[in-house]
Design an enzyme around this catalytic site. Structure first.
Site, PDB file in Angstrom:
ATOM      1  N   ILE A  95     -10.649 -19.494  21.281  1.00 38.92           N
ATOM      2  CA  ILE A  95      -9.196 -19.531  21.098  1.00 38.92           C
ATOM      3  C   ILE A  95      -8.821 -20.614  20.078  1.00 38.92           C
ATOM      4  O   ILE A  95      -8.956 -21.814  20.339  1.00 38.92           O
ATOM      5  CB  ILE A  95      -8.468 -19.744  22.458  1.00 38.92           C
ATOM      6  CG1 ILE A  95      -8.972 -18.721  23.509  1.00 38.92           C
ATOM      7  CG2 ILE A  95      -6.957 -19.638  22.257  1.00 38.92           C
ATOM      8  CD1 ILE A  95      -8.802 -17.258  23.139  1.00 38.92           C
TER       9      ILE A  95
ATOM     10  N   ARG B 206      -2.997  -8.466  11.807  1.00 37.51           N
ATOM     11  CA  ARG B 206      -4.020  -7.890  10.915  1.00 37.51           C
ATOM     12  C   ARG B 206      -3.550  -7.882   9.463  1.00 37.51           C
ATOM     13  O   ARG B 206      -4.375  -7.975   8.554  1.00 37.51           O
ATOM     14  CB  ARG B 206      -4.399  -6.495  11.404  1.00 37.51           C
ATOM     15  CG  ARG B 206      -5.302  -6.590  12.606  1.00 37.51           C
ATOM     16  CD  ARG B 206      -5.518  -5.290  13.339  1.00 37.51           C
ATOM     17  NE  ARG B 206      -6.247  -5.590  14.570  1.00 37.51           N
ATOM     18  CZ  ARG B 206      -6.168  -4.884  15.681  1.00 37.51           C
ATOM     19  NH1 ARG B 206      -5.421  -3.795  15.730  1.00 37.51           N
ATOM     20  NH2 ARG B 206      -6.867  -5.241  16.747  1.00 37.51           N
TER      21      ARG B 206
ATOM     22  N   GLN C   5     -23.205 -15.688  -6.297  1.00 34.19           N
ATOM     23  CA  GLN C   5     -24.353 -15.205  -7.073  1.00 34.19           C
ATOM     24  C   GLN C   5     -24.186 -15.532  -8.556  1.00 34.19           C
ATOM     25  O   GLN C   5     -25.127 -15.975  -9.219  1.00 34.19           O
ATOM     26  CB  GLN C   5     -24.479 -13.684  -6.870  1.00 34.19           C
ATOM     27  CG  GLN C   5     -25.706 -13.053  -7.491  1.00 34.19           C
ATOM     28  CD  GLN C   5     -26.984 -13.427  -6.744  1.00 34.19           C
ATOM     29  OE1 GLN C   5     -26.939 -13.956  -5.627  1.00 34.19           O
ATOM     30  NE2 GLN C   5     -28.130 -13.189  -7.358  1.00 34.19           N
TER      31      GLN C   5
ATOM     32  N   GLY D 109     -27.727 -21.272  -8.677  1.00 32.25           N
ATOM     33  CA  GLY D 109     -28.059 -22.358  -7.745  1.00 32.25           C
ATOM     34  C   GLY D 109     -26.878 -23.270  -7.464  1.00 32.25           C
ATOM     35  O   GLY D 109     -26.754 -23.814  -6.358  1.00 32.25           O
TER      36      GLY D 109
ATOM     37  N   GLU E 144      -9.466 -10.696  15.360  1.00 38.95           N
ATOM     38  CA  GLU E 144      -8.309  -9.786  15.453  1.00 38.95           C
ATOM     39  C   GLU E 144      -8.735  -8.318  15.332  1.00 38.95           C
ATOM     40  O   GLU E 144      -8.022  -7.494  14.758  1.00 38.95           O
ATOM     41  CB  GLU E 144      -7.236 -10.176  14.433  1.00 38.95           C
ATOM     42  CG  GLU E 144      -6.731 -11.589  14.693  1.00 38.95           C
ATOM     43  CD  GLU E 144      -5.430 -11.910  14.023  1.00 38.95           C
ATOM     44  OE1 GLU E 144      -4.594 -11.010  13.854  1.00 38.95           O
ATOM     45  OE2 GLU E 144      -5.247 -13.089  13.676  1.00 38.95           O
TER      46      GLU E 144
HETATM   47  C1  FAD Z   1     -13.340 -18.341  14.543  1.00 36.54           C
HETATM   48  C2  FAD Z   1     -12.789 -17.443  15.600  1.00 36.54           C
HETATM   49  C3  FAD Z   1     -11.443 -17.538  15.948  1.00 36.54           C
HETATM   50  C4  FAD Z   1     -10.911 -16.715  16.945  1.00 36.54           C
HETATM   51  N1  FAD Z   1      -9.618 -16.914  17.356  1.00 36.54           N
HETATM   52  C5  FAD Z   1      -9.150 -16.208  18.428  1.00 36.54           C
HETATM   53  C6  FAD Z   1      -7.853 -16.501  18.986  1.00 36.54           C
HETATM   54  O1  FAD Z   1      -7.123 -17.378  18.494  1.00 36.54           O
HETATM   55  N2  FAD Z   1      -7.448 -15.816  20.090  1.00 36.54           N
HETATM   56  C7  FAD Z   1      -8.227 -14.855  20.665  1.00 36.54           C
HETATM   57  O2  FAD Z   1      -7.800 -14.272  21.654  1.00 36.54           O
HETATM   58  N3  FAD Z   1      -9.460 -14.557  20.168  1.00 36.54           N
HETATM   59  C8  FAD Z   1      -9.941 -15.211  19.071  1.00 36.54           C
HETATM   60  N4  FAD Z   1     -11.196 -14.951  18.573  1.00 36.54           N
HETATM   61  C9  FAD Z   1     -12.014 -13.917  19.216  1.00 36.54           C
HETATM   62  C10 FAD Z   1     -12.222 -12.680  18.341  1.00 36.54           C
HETATM   63  O3  FAD Z   1     -11.028 -11.955  18.225  1.00 36.54           O
HETATM   64  C11 FAD Z   1     -13.380 -11.861  18.970  1.00 36.54           C
HETATM   65  O4  FAD Z   1     -14.566 -12.599  18.719  1.00 36.54           O
HETATM   66  C12 FAD Z   1     -13.478 -10.458  18.396  1.00 36.54           C
HETATM   67  O5  FAD Z   1     -12.396  -9.676  18.837  1.00 36.54           O
HETATM   68  C13 FAD Z   1     -14.774  -9.759  18.799  1.00 36.54           C
HETATM   69  O6  FAD Z   1     -15.022  -9.870  20.165  1.00 36.54           O
HETATM   70  P1  FAD Z   1     -16.465 -10.367  20.683  1.00 36.54           P
HETATM   71  O7  FAD Z   1     -16.802 -11.608  19.962  1.00 36.54           O
HETATM   72  O8  FAD Z   1     -16.438 -10.410  22.164  1.00 36.54           O
HETATM   73  O9  FAD Z   1     -17.488  -9.243  20.195  1.00 36.54           O
HETATM   74  P2  FAD Z   1     -17.848  -7.890  20.995  1.00 36.54           P
HETATM   75  O10 FAD Z   1     -16.609  -7.247  21.480  1.00 36.54           O
HETATM   76  O11 FAD Z   1     -18.909  -8.199  22.000  1.00 36.54           O
HETATM   77  O12 FAD Z   1     -18.469  -7.012  19.835  1.00 36.54           O
HETATM   78  C14 FAD Z   1     -19.848  -7.132  19.425  1.00 36.54           C
HETATM   79  C15 FAD Z   1     -20.113  -6.095  18.340  1.00 36.54           C
HETATM   80  O13 FAD Z   1     -19.907  -4.782  18.867  1.00 36.54           O
HETATM   81  C16 FAD Z   1     -19.009  -4.070  18.042  1.00 36.54           C
HETATM   82  N5  FAD Z   1     -18.184  -3.177  18.835  1.00 36.54           N
HETATM   83  C17 FAD Z   1     -17.423  -3.495  19.914  1.00 36.54           C
HETATM   84  N6  FAD Z   1     -16.770  -2.393  20.366  1.00 36.54           N
HETATM   85  C18 FAD Z   1     -17.110  -1.370  19.524  1.00 36.54           C
HETATM   86  C19 FAD Z   1     -16.754   0.004  19.446  1.00 36.54           C
HETATM   87  N7  FAD Z   1     -15.887   0.538  20.310  1.00 36.54           N
HETATM   88  N8  FAD Z   1     -17.332   0.760  18.468  1.00 36.54           N
HETATM   89  C20 FAD Z   1     -18.203   0.204  17.580  1.00 36.54           C
HETATM   90  N9  FAD Z   1     -18.562  -1.095  17.611  1.00 36.54           N
HETATM   91  C21 FAD Z   1     -18.023  -1.875  18.558  1.00 36.54           C
HETATM   92  C22 FAD Z   1     -18.145  -5.159  17.395  1.00 36.54           C
HETATM   93  O14 FAD Z   1     -17.553  -4.705  16.206  1.00 36.54           O
HETATM   94  C23 FAD Z   1     -19.162  -6.244  17.150  1.00 36.54           C
HETATM   95  O15 FAD Z   1     -19.858  -5.965  15.949  1.00 36.54           O
HETATM   96  C24 FAD Z   1     -11.744 -15.745  17.570  1.00 36.54           C
HETATM   97  C25 FAD Z   1     -13.083 -15.642  17.194  1.00 36.54           C
HETATM   98  C26 FAD Z   1     -13.620 -16.496  16.262  1.00 36.54           C
HETATM   99  C27 FAD Z   1     -15.092 -16.403  15.952  1.00 36.54           C
END
Ligand code: FAD
Length: 378
Positions: free
Chosen positions: A156, A242, A335, A339, A362
């Site tokens: 978050i 988004r 690229q 370097g 997001e």
């Molecule tokens: C720097 C950073 C800032 C963030 N800030 C916030 C914030 O302020 N508030 C907040 O609420 N969240 C925040 N997030 C969370 C972020 O929105 C989630 O990490 C993101 O939505 C992905 O969820 P996950 O990490 O659980 O991955 P997962 O849901 O476990 O996904 C893993 C992989 O599976 C793929 N996948 C999942 N479902 C499907 C599907 N149906 N079909 C095909 N592929 C799929 C995904 O694309 C991904 O490649 C942040 C994350 C980061 C790293």
């Protein structure tokens, strides 16, 4: 398809661009190294209203349209992507209140957020629920005097230093998406909020993200708007967010493209500038084409939002295209720098690290494709 903005909006875009160049760009490398955009920088932005750019005039914001907002978010990101992430997380939090809050909640929280007196955070993701937030396990149970919130949120942005967090939680475990509600958690008043140290992230290092547990009772009026509307609110907020992620992608793309064009004009190989080599010139042409396509899609989504038509598909399309373009452009720009691009004396490696997140947060690129494909099937 003019993507016009008013003269007042243009003045604001110019002012934000100026402050980005003069204040944000010079501190971007230090924010990355020290893993924190300084409070002084955020205070400067607050003073000129950047933390409330998304809000209407009645709540202290400038009341600009999404086309102008996208330009400003891109300008901030071009200078410092970490700062842009902090600001856009604030927008997610305040958009939640703007879209779903009661009159009293809007009046209480939004003017202070617009003035940058308070920082907000958007708490949706959990260790077991990222791409599918409906699987969240944080619960809110009605108790005497309010609601008992209990659960864990992760990744978050801003949470560890936020004044309020919009926490999404299940108020009815049997009702699926309709059983999710949102709460405005006042971090100073809430006991039982425990933050882990910030995550050690690859990029956007100046914008810390936190895991936290919550086990606290919040007052009844902390319920954001109507019980059971939380999932709908989160999706509406993310539709807007988004477009901002697409705009952030444009910012890094522009910074990387400009750096690559300049370098390819100056760096000489066999007595000639790099850009005289067709292999390099084609790279630059492809980078520009991807940038321009992403720009048009982003402004198109923003314009649809301003026209108040359904913009779910266009915001997903813009985010998908712009985030993938940013990763491509930043990598190619590195690229072209050879370097030197791999060293921390140049910003290219930071652009590559920072741009990587736009394909994940997001809603990942896979989720954007799912949204677009689903909308085409209807
Ligand atoms: C720097 C950073 C800032 C963030 N800030 C916030 C914030 O302020 N508030 C907040 O609420 N969240 C925040 N997030 C969370 C972020 O929105 C989630 O990490 C993101 O939505 C992905 O969820 P996950 O990490 O659980 O991955 P997962 O849901 O476990 O996904 C893993 C992989 O599976 C793929 N996948 C999942 N479902 C499907 C599907 N149906 N079909 C095909 N592929 C799929 C995904 O694309 C991904 O490649 C942040 C994350 C980061 C790293």
């Amino acid at each position: 398809m003019a993507f016009d903005i008013s003269a007042d909006e243009q003045d604001l875009v110019d002012a934000v661009t100026r402050i980005s160049t003069e204040v944000l760009a010079p501190q971007a490398a230090a924010a990355d190294e020290s893993e924190r955009v300084s409070d002084a920088t955020l205070k400067t932005l607050a003073e000129v209203g950047v933390l409330g750019l998304n809000l209407p005039e009645e709540f202290g914001g400038p009341g600009v349209g999404s086309v102008a907002m996208s330009r400003m978010v891109a300008a901030v990101t071009e200078a410092c992507a970490s700062t842009a992430s902090i600001i856009t997380a604030q927008f997610l939090a305040t958009d939640s209140i703007l879209l779903a809050g009661t009159d009293a909640q809007r009046a209480e929280w939004l003017p202070k957020a617009a003035a940058g007196e308070i920082i907000g955070s958007f708490g949706l993701t959990e260790p077991g629920a990222g791409s599918n937030p409906a699987e969240m396990s944080t619960k809110a149970t009605r108790v005497e005097g309010g609601w008992h919130l209990k659960g864990t949120k992760c990744f978050i942005t801003n949470a560890g230093f936020a004044d309020f967090i919009v926490v999404y939680a299940k108020t009815d475990s049997e009702a699926g998406r309709k059983g999710i509600s949102a709460f405005i958690v006042d971090t100073a008043a809430a006991e039982g909020l425990n933050f882990n140290p910030p995550e050690r992230t690859m990029g956007l290092r100046g914008s810390p993200v936190y895991e936290f547990t919550i086990d606290t009772v919040v007052p009844a009026d902390a319920l954001l708007g109507v019980e059971g509307e939380g999932f709908t609110t989160a999706m509406r907020v993310l539709d807007r967010g988004r477009i901002e992620v697409a705009a952030m992608s444009l910012g890094i793309s522009k910074a990387a493209l400009d750096a690559a064009v300049a370098w390819a004009g100056e760096r000489r190989i066999n007595g000639k500038p790099l850009n005289r080599l067709q292999g390099i010139a084609f790279k630059l042409a492809d980078m520009y084409t991807r940038y321009r396509s992403a720009w048009l899609l982003t402004m198109d989504a923003a314009e649809q939002r301003d026209a108040e038509v359904d913009f779910t598909r266009s915001s997903a399309t813009a985010k998908l295209a712009a985030s993938e373009a940013a990763a491509f452009i930043a990598d190619e720009a590195l690229q072209i720098h050879g370097g030197y691009g791999f060293t921390r004396d140049f910003p290219l490696e930071r652009y590559v690290r920072d741009a990587r997140i736009y394909r994940i947060y997001e809603g990942s690129s896979e989720i954007q494709r799912t949204i677009i494909a689903r909308s085409l099937a209807h």
